[in-house]
Structures are given as C-alpha cells and as structure tokens.
Design a protein around this motif. Structure first.
Motif, short mmCIF file in Angstrom:
data_model
loop_
_atom_site.label_atom_id
_atom_site.label_comp_id
_atom_site.label_asym_id
_atom_site.label_seq_id
_atom_site.Cartn_x
_atom_site.Cartn_y
_atom_site.Cartn_z
N LEU A 1 0.83 -1.20 0.00
CA LEU A 1 0.00 0.00 0.00
C LEU A 1 0.87 1.26 0.00
O LEU A 1 1.88 1.32 0.70
N VAL A 2 0.49 2.25 -0.79
CA VAL A 2 1.21 3.51 -0.86
C VAL A 2 0.25 4.66 -0.61
O VAL A 2 -0.97 4.51 -0.70
N ASN A 3 0.81 5.80 -0.28
CA ASN A 3 -0.02 6.96 0.03
C ASN A 3 -0.64 7.53 -1.24
O ASN A 3 -0.05 7.47 -2.32
N GLU A 4 -1.83 8.09 -1.08
CA GLU A 4 -2.52 8.65 -2.24
C GLU A 4 -1.75 9.80 -2.89
O GLU A 4 -1.93 10.09 -4.08
N ASP A 5 -0.83 10.43 -2.13
CA ASP A 5 -0.02 11.50 -2.70
C ASP A 5 0.87 10.99 -3.84
O ASP A 5 1.30 11.78 -4.69
N THR A 6 1.13 9.68 -3.85
CA THR A 6 1.94 9.10 -4.92
C THR A 6 1.30 9.34 -6.28
O THR A 6 1.99 9.49 -7.29
N TYR A 7 -0.02 9.42 -6.28
CA TYR A 7 -0.74 9.57 -7.54
C TYR A 7 -1.40 10.94 -7.66
O TYR A 7 -2.30 11.13 -8.48
N ALA A 8 -0.96 11.86 -6.83
CA ALA A 8 -1.58 13.18 -6.83
C ALA A 8 -1.37 13.89 -8.17
O ALA A 8 -0.27 13.91 -8.72
N GLU A 9 -2.44 14.46 -8.67
CA GLU A 9 -2.37 15.24 -9.89
C GLU A 9 -2.14 16.70 -9.53
O GLU A 9 -2.27 17.12 -8.39
N ASP A 10 -1.81 17.48 -10.54
CA ASP A 10 -1.63 18.91 -10.34
C ASP A 10 -2.96 19.50 -9.86
O ASP A 10 -3.99 19.36 -10.54
N PRO A 11 -2.99 20.15 -8.68
CA PRO A 11 -4.25 20.65 -8.13
C PRO A 11 -4.99 21.61 -9.06
O PRO A 11 -6.22 21.57 -9.15
N GLU A 12 -4.25 22.46 -9.77
CA GLU A 12 -4.90 23.42 -10.66
C GLU A 12 -5.54 22.70 -11.85
O GLU A 12 -6.63 23.05 -12.29
N GLU A 13 -4.84 21.68 -12.35
CA GLU A 13 -5.41 20.90 -13.46
C GLU A 13 -6.65 20.15 -13.02
O GLU A 13 -7.65 20.10 -13.74
N THR A 14 -6.58 19.56 -11.82
CA THR A 14 -7.72 18.82 -11.30
C THR A 14 -8.93 19.74 -11.14
O THR A 14 -10.05 19.38 -11.55
N ALA A 15 -8.73 20.90 -10.54
CA ALA A 15 -9.82 21.85 -10.34
C ALA A 15 -10.41 22.30 -11.67
O ALA A 15 -11.64 22.41 -11.81
N ALA A 16 -9.55 22.56 -12.65
CA ALA A 16 -10.03 22.99 -13.96
C ALA A 16 -10.88 21.91 -14.61
O ALA A 16 -11.95 22.18 -15.18
N ASP A 17 -10.42 20.66 -14.53
CA ASP A 17 -11.18 19.54 -15.10
C ASP A 17 -12.51 19.36 -14.37
O ASP A 17 -13.54 19.09 -15.00
N GLU A 18 -12.48 19.50 -13.05
CA GLU A 18 -13.70 19.33 -12.27
C GLU A 18 -14.72 20.43 -12.58
O GLU A 18 -15.93 20.18 -12.62
N LEU A 19 -14.23 21.65 -12.80
CA LEU A 19 -15.13 22.75 -13.15
C LEU A 19 -15.84 22.48 -14.48
O LEU A 19 -17.04 22.68 -14.61
N VAL A 20 -15.08 22.01 -15.45
CA VAL A 20 -15.68 21.66 -16.74
C VAL A 20 -16.73 20.57 -16.54
O VAL A 20 -17.83 20.62 -17.12
N SER A 21 -16.41 19.60 -15.70
CA SER A 21 -17.32 18.49 -15.47
C SER A 21 -18.64 18.94 -14.87
O SER A 21 -19.72 18.59 -15.38
N VAL A 22 -18.60 19.73 -13.79
CA VAL A 22 -19.84 20.12 -13.12
C VAL A 22 -20.63 21.14 -13.92
O VAL A 22 -21.86 21.25 -13.78
N GLN A 23 -19.96 21.89 -14.78
CA GLN A 23 -20.64 22.91 -15.56
C GLN A 23 -21.19 22.40 -16.89
O GLN A 23 -22.15 22.96 -17.41
N GLU A 24 -20.62 21.30 -17.41
CA GLU A 24 -21.00 20.88 -18.75
C GLU A 24 -21.51 19.45 -18.88
O GLU A 24 -22.29 19.16 -19.79
N LYS A 25 -21.10 18.54 -18.01
CA LYS A 25 -21.54 17.15 -18.17
C LYS A 25 -23.04 17.03 -17.90
O LYS A 25 -23.58 17.70 -17.02
N PRO A 26 -23.72 16.18 -18.66
CA PRO A 26 -25.17 16.03 -18.46
C PRO A 26 -25.49 15.38 -17.13
O PRO A 26 -24.69 14.60 -16.58
N PHE A 27 -26.64 15.72 -16.60
CA PHE A 27 -27.11 15.09 -15.37
C PHE A 27 -27.37 13.60 -15.63
O PHE A 27 -27.75 13.21 -16.74
N GLY A 28 -27.16 12.79 -14.59
CA GLY A 28 -27.55 11.40 -14.67
C GLY A 28 -29.05 11.28 -14.84
O GLY A 28 -29.81 12.22 -14.58
N SER A 29 -29.51 10.11 -15.25
CA SER A 29 -30.93 9.93 -15.58
C SER A 29 -31.85 10.20 -14.38
O SER A 29 -32.92 10.80 -14.54
N LEU A 30 -31.41 9.78 -13.17
CA LEU A 30 -32.27 9.99 -12.00
C LEU A 30 -32.36 11.47 -11.64
O LEU A 30 -33.45 12.00 -11.43
#
Length: 324
Positions: A164-193
């Motif tokens: 087992l290794v720490n999750e920091d081993t796979y940490a992505e660039d925080p700014e890139e992650t936030a940018a991707d997440e913003l696109v996701s919540v602003q543009e991805k379609p809602f689930g069917s429910l």
C-alpha cells in the motif's frame, strides 16, 4: 506483521470507531467468524487486526499493472474490515463480505475485506479459488462496474498491506484537477435519475442552481466531493428535496441504501457526479436532520417540513446570488 506503528489513520478516528473498529478479537470470535464465512483467515490478517480491529490505513492506494474503473495504474481502498459483527464495515457486519455476495451479487470467491471509495462498486477480496478454504489466499480487486472483473493484486494479504502507498503518490496537479472538475460540473449532463427529479420539480431554475452550487464546491475544495461542510449539507438538502418530491421515502435506509436512491442521484451517476461517496456523511446528515425536526414523517413518507423546504430553496438561491 511488522512495522504497524503509524499504519492506521488517526485523523478520522471518530468515523472509524463508529463504522469500522471492533473490540480486539478473541480466539473464540476468530473461530466463529471463520466458521460463518467458510474460510480460514490468513495469520497476517489476524495479526494486523490485533493491533486495531478494522479501520482506515494511512496508505490507501495499491499499484496495478492494468487499468480499473478507479484509475489507470492503481486502486484505492477506504478501510479494512475488522473481525467481528458489530460494526457496519466488519467482516460479518451489515455491509460485510456475505452482504456483498448476497445483495450486490459479487462472485463467491472468498472473503471481501476492504471497501473502496466507490461505496460498493468495487471491492478487494481474499481469493481462495486456487488454495481452497484452508489455504493462503491471494488478494484481488473485483470491479462491479466492469462486470465483476477480477484483477490480481498480491500473492497474499501481507504482501498487499506492505504494498500500500499513500494517495499522494498519484496526486495530480491541483490546478489541473480543479479545472477539469469545473468543466465536469458545468458541462456534463445530469444522470438519468437527477434529470428526472428536476423535470418533475416545479422550478425550472433548479438545474442551473445545482450546477452553480457544484461550481462553488469545486472552487472551495479543488474537486467535486461532498463531506460534512455547509455547502455539502446544502447539496444533501437539495437532493433529498428533489427525491422526496417524486418518491415516497419510507425510511432512512430506503433513501441512503437503495440502488436507485441517494447514490444514483449524483454520487455514482454517469456524467455529473462526484464519482463516489462516504456513506457515513450522508447517514449522519439525515440522522441530524431528523433529530432536529427538519425531516419528519408524513402520510407520504419522510419529507422536509414546509418551512424547511422554503429555507432550502432560499439557501440555494442565496448561494447562487452570492456566487454570481
């Protein structure tokens, strides 16, 4: 097992005590649990549980040679199940090994001993198919999202723990992650429910308001996740308001545990989604809401009181207004 000092996470101890940590296992309890599960537990598993009987480790990631539903090169766990029956996440607990086989239709290959952040959509198991019920099992990842695909992880439990290794081993660039997440919540379609719930609710501004609230969460945290903070609680409120408007909620479990309940609205939906969740946060929110009288029993199931319903809609409007 050696070097267990510092193995267990101490930051989330209250959560672990509530959901994972059992009293130290007695020899009689170990035999009883083994008999119930039908397999002999590895000695290394028993030794680790004698240091703390279940809980969340500091290091939660394990490298893989192939992609899974979690990541291209690793899997992640939330906690390790203790030897017992008292806690919800223990080997024989309410959401333990046999439950995953009986209710979630996981293949009966051995003992499911670790849950993952997907809240049931992938698990880690001791695989006894080659060694038999008395032998030394290997450790595998079982992916419900991939038609219960089995990925080999380690030759035995001790190797798994040591790998087992720490999750920091796979940490992505925080700014890139936030940018991707913003696109996701602003543009991805809602689930069917979620989409059907919005369509049935008499306020056509709600979908845009939900996206604004999600955007604010991402800007504050750097990613889209719901925990025990004020914005998360507002999102919990909004989801329950929508769901209880269209569905009769007979009990807390009817909402939090149903496959087409809470988890399918946002947490594990396709598209607009947090991609996982910790059930304890949702359960604590709902228990608190009921204790405070915000959610009450009616002839049409559990619902917010009219006053609370208005408060939730106003809080959502205020959040949208202050964000803009």
């Amino acid at each position: 097992m050696e070097h267990t000092n510092g193995f267990w996470d101490t930051a989330s101890l209250d959560y672990q005590l509530k959901n994972y940590i059992e009293p130290q296992p007695t020899p009689e309890l170990i035999v009883s649990v083994e008999h119930e599960l039908g397999y002999r537990l590895p000695e290394s598993y028993i030794r680790l549980m004698q240091t703390q009987n279940g809980g969340c480790p500091v290091n939660t990631c394990f490298p893989t040679a192939e992609a899974t539903s979690w990541a291209e090169d690793h899997i992640a766990i939330t906690g390790l199940f203790g030897i017992g029956r008292e806690k919800i996440y223990s080997l024989c607990g309410d959401l333990g090994s046999q439950f995953m086989i009986d209710e979630w239709e996981y293949p009966p290959i051995g003992i499911y001993f670790a849950d993952c952040p997907s809240a049931g959509h992938d698990m880690v198991a001791l695989d006894y198919r080659e060694c038999g019920p008395e032998g030394e099992p290997c450790v595998v990842h079982v992916d419900q999202e991939g038609d219960y695909r089995i990925t080999w992880l380690a030759p035995n439990f001790e190797s798994f723990i040591q790998g087992l290794v720490n999750e920091d081993t796979y940490a992505e660039d925080p700014e890139e992650t936030a940018a991707d997440e913003l696109v996701s919540v602003q543009e991805k379609p809602f689930g069917s429910l979620l989409q059907s719930l919005c369509d049935a609710f008499p306020d056509d501004t709600l979908p845009d308001s939900i996206r604004v609230l999600a955007t604010k969460i991402v800007k504050e945290k750097g990613f889209f996740a719901l925990h025990a903070d004020q914005l998360s609680h507002l999102m919990y409120d909004v989801q329950f308001l929508l769901y209880s408007h269209s569905h009769v909620v007979k009990s807390e479990q009817d909402y939090t545990d149903a496959k087409e309940g809470y988890r399918a609205i946002i947490a594990l939906a396709n598209g607009f989604s947090t991609g996982g969740y910790a059930p304890g946060f949702v359960s604590d929110w709902m228990k608190e809401a009921r204790q405070e009288g915000r959610i009450v029993e009616t002839d049409h199931g559990l619902k917010f009181t009219p006053a609370v319903r208005a408060e939730v809609l106003q809080a959502l409007l205020d959040t949208v207004t202050t964000t803009e």
